[in-house]
Design a protein around this motif. Structure first.
Motif, short mmCIF file in Angstrom:
data_model
loop_
_atom_site.label_atom_id
_atom_site.label_comp_id
_atom_site.label_asym_id
_atom_site.label_seq_id
_atom_site.Cartn_x
_atom_site.Cartn_y
_atom_site.Cartn_z
N MET A 72 0.82 -1.20 0.00
CA MET A 72 0.00 0.00 0.00
C MET A 72 0.86 1.26 0.00
O MET A 72 0.54 2.25 -0.66
CB MET A 72 -0.93 -0.01 1.21
N GLU A 73 1.98 1.22 0.74
CA GLU A 73 2.88 2.37 0.75
C GLU A 73 3.50 2.56 -0.63
O GLU A 73 3.71 3.69 -1.08
CB GLU A 73 3.97 2.15 1.80
N VAL A 77 2.09 1.86 -3.49
CA VAL A 77 1.05 2.48 -4.33
C VAL A 77 1.01 3.99 -4.07
O VAL A 77 0.94 4.80 -5.00
CB VAL A 77 -0.33 1.83 -4.06
N ARG A 78 1.07 4.38 -2.78
CA ARG A 78 0.99 5.80 -2.45
C ARG A 78 2.17 6.58 -3.02
O ARG A 78 2.00 7.65 -3.61
CB ARG A 78 0.94 5.97 -0.92
N ARG A 79 3.36 6.03 -2.90
CA ARG A 79 4.54 6.74 -3.38
C ARG A 79 4.57 6.83 -4.91
O ARG A 79 4.95 7.85 -5.47
CB ARG A 79 5.81 6.04 -2.89
N ARG A 113 1.96 6.86 -6.77
CA ARG A 113 0.94 7.85 -7.15
C ARG A 113 1.50 9.27 -7.02
O ARG A 113 1.26 10.14 -7.87
CB ARG A 113 -0.30 7.69 -6.29
N GLU A 114 2.26 9.53 -5.96
CA GLU A 114 2.88 10.85 -5.80
C GLU A 114 3.87 11.12 -6.93
O GLU A 114 3.94 12.24 -7.44
CB GLU A 114 3.60 10.92 -4.45
N GLN A 157 -0.93 -1.65 -8.15
CA GLN A 157 -2.37 -1.69 -7.88
C GLN A 157 -2.95 -3.07 -8.15
O GLN A 157 -3.83 -3.54 -7.43
CB GLN A 157 -3.07 -0.62 -8.73
N ASP A 198 -8.40 0.54 -10.64
CA ASP A 198 -7.38 1.60 -10.60
C ASP A 198 -6.22 1.27 -11.53
O ASP A 198 -5.64 2.15 -12.18
CB ASP A 198 -6.87 1.79 -9.17
#
Length: 464
Positions: free
Chosen positions: A139-140, A142-144, A146-147, A166, A174
């Motif tokens: 999950m981390e 995916v977040r990075r 996305r940034e 994803q 997604d």
């Protein structure tokens, strides 16, 4: 000066708060006799009330009053007007506190503090390096990613990585959107088309829909060796009622795949399943079919017992055993020279052993089988740089050629930009060096320590 003044005021207020109770004069000292007389007067009044109420006779009341009066006389004789004097040492306590507390504080500060250091505001303090994406949880990650995409929407590699991440966490919808955005940025890349088709297949619960099939066909047209496109087109044939066509595609893919290819195990299962259901012998389609090994047949992985035995050996014998394993892999590759993954494994093993020349030869062999692969070129370039003893002598023409090929397939590769800029400068091509260093600088985060060094070198080249 504002902060030292504020600290001085706070210190003064704290000392004042400590001294204030000690500085008060004690004027409320009382005599003990006054306290005792108040009690005895109450007792006499109580005796009189009991006599009037009939609870005590006249003789009893007189005897009680006489006893109380005797106690009053005894208390008066023993009283010297004793008061509660302030202890002499307390008179010096406020002065001692006022002097000793600041002196002790200064002594501790000069012993442990660093008054010569300049101020360092929090905003200007160096920030710890952020963990890499590879070290993060799903999950981390995916977040990075996305940034990273938000910072550079044109970064196709970031969008592909985001889509794969994803998919890994089950966010299929997604992932489809991420791959669609990558396709819009790079409509002719086979890997992007294949990734989007695979995500659409996952979205439809494993059914290869018509849009997905069209994407796989387009990917195969651009890259006839695309294993993913060939596999899913065979799956589409099988789902469409044409098992013979599916088996032809898969058997051809199996024959073209090197030993150790990650898809061989899945491919073998699908061939066995479809051939059994359709009643078709795979050898009736491809008589020359050979049994393939889905796992690495080039360099068997040591078992736990093998590792334990290696650890117990002296360092010299342990290194000999490892070199023997690497040499066996090299011998096997002579019999199977088309195994690109085997050449990559051999190159990595040679590099670990410090045999950079042999590692470069292995990467060259892998490059012949899979030209312009960015991972092979990047690893090959690193080995060539070590072989050239970069920093002590100029880069060789062979290393520069590999770096230029890497830059061509990955224009944002920092390794290629940095060392090609050095080569440009050594060759007297100042504009070329400046152009590459500017691109490298623009790829770096603003807070990256290396960015300042690049800026400094640019200023020197630009004559500023």
């Amino acid at each position: 000066m504002t902060l030292p003044f504020a600290l001085a005021v706070i210190t003064a207020l704290v000392i004042a708060a400590l001294l204030l109770p000690l500085l008060r004069r004690r004027f409320d000292a009382t005599r003990r006799l006054d306290h005792d007389l108040a009690i005895y007067k109450d007792q006499l009044a109580e005796v009189e009330r009991d006599r009037l109420a009939g609870r005590l006779s006249g003789d009893e009341a007189k005897a009680a009053s006489t006893e109380i009066e005797r106690r009053i006389l005894a208390a008066a004789g023993a009283d010297d007007a004793a008061t509660m004097p302030v202890p002499p040492r307390r008179r010096f306590l406020p002065t001692a506190i006022a002097i000793l507390v600041p002196v002790a504080a200064l002594g501790i500060y000069f012993q442990t503090g660093r008054p010569e250091l300049p101020a360092q505001p929090f905003a200007e303090r160096p920030k710890p390096p952020a963990p890499s994406v590879a070290d993060a949880g799903p999950m981390e990650m995916v977040r990075r990613l996305r940034e990273r995409v938000e910072k550079d929407p044109k970064d196709v590699e970031a969008r592909l990585a985001l889509g794969r991440a994803q998919l890994a966490v089950g966010r299929v919808a997604d992932a489809v959107e991420s791959f669609r955005a990558a396709q819009q940025a790079a409509p002719d890349r086979a890997d992007v088309l294949s990734a989007l088709g695979e995500a659409l297949t996952f979205e439809s619960d494993g059914v290869v829909t018509q849009p997905a099939r069209a994407l796989f066909a387009a990917a195969l047209e651009r890259d006839p060796r695309s294993a993913g496109a060939r596999f899913y087109l065979g799956l589409a044939d099988a789902q469409g009622g044409d098992p013979a066509s599916a088996l032809r595609r898969w058997l051809d893919l199996e024959a073209d795949s090197p030993d150790g290819a990650p898809w061989l195990e899945t491919l073998a299962r699908e061939i066995e399943r479809v051939s059994r259901q359709a009643g078709i012998d795979p050898k009736s389609i491809r008589p020359d079919r050979k049994e393939r090994k889905p796992r690495d047949a080039g360099m068997p992985q040591p078992s736990a017992d093998d590792v334990k035995r290696l650890e117990q050996l002296p360092p010299e014998q342990r290194e000999q055993q490892i070199r023997a394993m690497v040499d066996r892999l090299a011998e096997r590759l002579k019999e199977a020279p088309d195994d690109v993954e085997g050449w990559r494994r051999l190159a990595r093993a040679r590099a670990v052993l410090g045999e950079h020349g042999k590692a470069a030869e292995a990467y060259a062999a892998a490059d012949k089988l899979k030209p312009d692969d960015p991972e092979i070129l990047a690893a090959w370039a690193e080995v060539r740089l070590r072989l050239d003893e970069v920093g002590t002598k100029p880069l060789s023409p062979e290393t520069i050629a590999v770096l230029k090929r890497l830059e061509k397939v990955r224009p944002d590769n920092g390794l290629a930009l940095f060392f090609l800029a050095q080569a440009d400068e050594a060759a007297g091509d100042r504009p070329g060096a400046i152009a590459r260093l500017r691109r490298l600088r623009d790829l770096m985060p603003a807070e990256a320590p290396a960015r300042a060094a690049i800026e400094k070198r640019l200023q020197a080249l630009e004559g500023k």
